[in-house]
Design a protein around this motif. Structure first.
Motif, PDB file in Angstrom:
ATOM      1  N   GLU A 124       0.900  -1.112   0.249  1.00  0.00           N
ATOM      2  CA  GLU A 124       0.535  -0.528   0.289  1.00  0.00           C
ATOM      3  C   GLU A 124       1.209   1.112   0.313  1.00  0.00           C
ATOM      4  N   MET A 127       3.022   1.792  -2.822  1.00  0.00           N
ATOM      5  CA  MET A 127       1.462   2.416  -4.567  1.00  0.00           C
ATOM      6  C   MET A 127       0.956   3.703  -3.957  1.00  0.00           C
ATOM      7  N   ASN A 128       0.720   4.356  -3.541  1.00  0.00           N
ATOM      8  CA  ASN A 128       0.344   5.418  -2.830  1.00  0.00           C
ATOM      9  C   ASN A 128       1.773   6.609  -3.116  1.00  0.00           C
ATOM     10  N   LYS A 131       2.293   7.020  -6.812  1.00  0.00           N
ATOM     11  CA  LYS A 131       1.161   7.819  -6.810  1.00  0.00           C
ATOM     12  C   LYS A 131       0.192   6.526  -7.668  1.00  0.00           C
ATOM     13  N   LYS A 132      -0.022   5.158  -7.571  1.00  0.00           N
ATOM     14  CA  LYS A 132      -0.946   4.031  -8.338  1.00  0.00           C
ATOM     15  C   LYS A 132      -2.198   3.912  -7.395  1.00  0.00           C
ATOM     16  N   THR A 133      -2.635   3.688  -8.761  1.00  0.00           N
ATOM     17  CA  THR A 133      -4.026   2.961  -8.057  1.00  0.00           C
ATOM     18  C   THR A 133      -4.796   1.792  -9.128  1.00  0.00           C
ATOM     19  N   LYS A 134      -3.732   0.506  -9.095  1.00  0.00           N
ATOM     20  CA  LYS A 134      -4.356  -0.403 -10.145  1.00  0.00           C
ATOM     21  C   LYS A 134      -5.680  -0.612  -9.559  1.00  0.00           C
ATOM     22  N   LYS A 135      -6.448  -1.200 -10.644  1.00  0.00           N
ATOM     23  CA  LYS A 135      -8.162  -1.742 -10.269  1.00  0.00           C
ATOM     24  C   LYS A 135      -7.911  -3.103  -9.800  1.00  0.00           C
ATOM     25  N   TRP A 136      -8.344  -4.067  -9.498  1.00  0.00           N
ATOM     26  CA  TRP A 136      -8.295  -5.756  -9.508  1.00  0.00           C
ATOM     27  C   TRP A 136      -9.690  -5.652  -9.683  1.00  0.00           C
ATOM     28  N   TYR A 157      -8.139   0.100   2.543  1.00  0.00           N
ATOM     29  CA  TYR A 157      -7.914   0.144   0.999  1.00  0.00           C
ATOM     30  C   TYR A 157      -7.514  -0.833  -0.197  1.00  0.00           C
ATOM     31  N   SER A 160     -10.988  -0.546  -1.541  1.00  0.00           N
ATOM     32  CA  SER A 160     -11.306   0.649  -2.516  1.00  0.00           C
ATOM     33  C   SER A 160     -10.364   0.627  -3.791  1.00  0.00           C
ATOM     34  N   LEU A 161      -9.360  -0.526  -4.288  1.00  0.00           N
ATOM     35  CA  LEU A 161      -9.372  -1.246  -4.812  1.00  0.00           C
ATOM     36  C   LEU A 161      -9.529  -1.875  -6.210  1.00  0.00           C
TER      37      LEU A 161
END
Length: 292
Positions: A124, A127-128, A131-136, A157, A160-161
């Motif tokens: 986490e 990724m923060n 500045k990545k927010t990969k979705k799963w 967290y 939210s992905l």
């Protein structure tokens, strides 16, 4: 005087020995496998609708035994679709075993594996920072929430992905298990370090309710043969006692009164049942599937 009690996690080798013995003596993996066979297909029925690639995140994937079974179900449901399987696992030893398992397996074409040797919290933070927010499409956490410091924040967290059709699947001990009884009564007497927290499906339900998240629960019956725990000096019995109490050499270092009470508790119906002269600890698990 008994020497002071120390956490089992302070001796990784002994922890691993006791964990392997636990898997050997319990129906832990069998009950998870049964869930994967019977109920997982319905859980993943819509995660990949209309997609050419399905993204799966395994948090605390261990040596990959359950991961590969889950992936085979996803492949069966979405034949020909590419699967990206990312694994977050802090133990280099577990990751090498996972890689060996993948190397030996057939039928993994279309699946791309990426391993990250880090904890859920480190993942986490990284990724923060990037500045990545990969979705799963599917995230699973099997028997790993005990090793997370701030469970509600970790749940928020990873939840939210999730993609709009995604699912977060969590497996941990049931609030109706012997673990719950043991922890509630004796948890404060065990030498628990920051490394581990006692959390069951009962605690998790409360956290999810207060976060306003929708979820489904599935109880998985499971048991463990702990008969050898009652044989004085039995090496396997001592290892299992270590695992049950998260204490290094519990049989030798626990104060005599604590040991006496715990051994009595382990025989009671709240923890175990006696069958055919053997003692079976209630190792029931719970699967919690959180909606996006």
């Amino acid at each position: 005087m008994a020497s002071p009690m120390r956490s089992l996690l302070s001796d990784p080798d002994r922890y691993l020995q006791s964990f392997r013995l636990f898997l050997e003596r319990s129906t832990e993996h069998q009950s998870m496998q049964e869930f994967v066979e019977r109920q997982l297909p319905a859980v993943i029925a819509s995660i990949g609708n209309g997609k050419s690639t399905i993204n799966v995140l395994s948090v605390g994937g261990g040596a990959g035994e359950m991961d590969l079974q889950i992936l085979s179900k996803i492949r069966a449901r979405y034949p020909g679709v590419n699967i990206n399987n990312d694994v977050v696992e802090p133990s280099s030893d577990q990751i090498s075993k996972y890689k060996e398992r993948v190397a030996q397996a057939s039928n993994l074409e279309n699946i791309k594996f990426t391993w990250h040797q880090e904890t859920a919290h480190e993942y986490e933070s990284r990724m923060n920072a990037e500045k990545k927010t990969k979705k799963w499409d599917f995230i699973h956490m099997i028997q790993m929430l005990y090793y997370v410091k701030d469970i509600p924040a970790t749940l928020r967290y990873f939840h939210s992905l999730l993609e709009s059709q995604g699912k977060l699947l969590i497996i941990l001990v049931s609030g109706n298990s012997g673990w719950e009884t043991l922890w509630k009564k004796y948890g404060c007497s065990f030498p628990l370090e920051d490394l581990c927290s006692y959390v069951s499906s009962a605690d998790l339900s409360r956290m999810l309710d207060s976060a306003g998240l929708k979820y489904q629960l599935y109880e998985l019956p499971s048991h463990m043969d702990i008969t050898s725990c009652f044989i004085e000096g039995d090496r396997n019995g001592e290892l299992l006692l270590d695992f049950l109490t998260e204490t290094l050499d519990f049989a030798k270092t626990a104060p005599p009164e604590l040991k006496r009470q715990l051994m009595e508790e382990l025989r009671k119906p709240g923890c175990s049942e006696n069958r055919d002269g053997k003692v079976f600890f209630n190792n029931n698990l719970c699967v919690i599937v959180v909606e996006p």
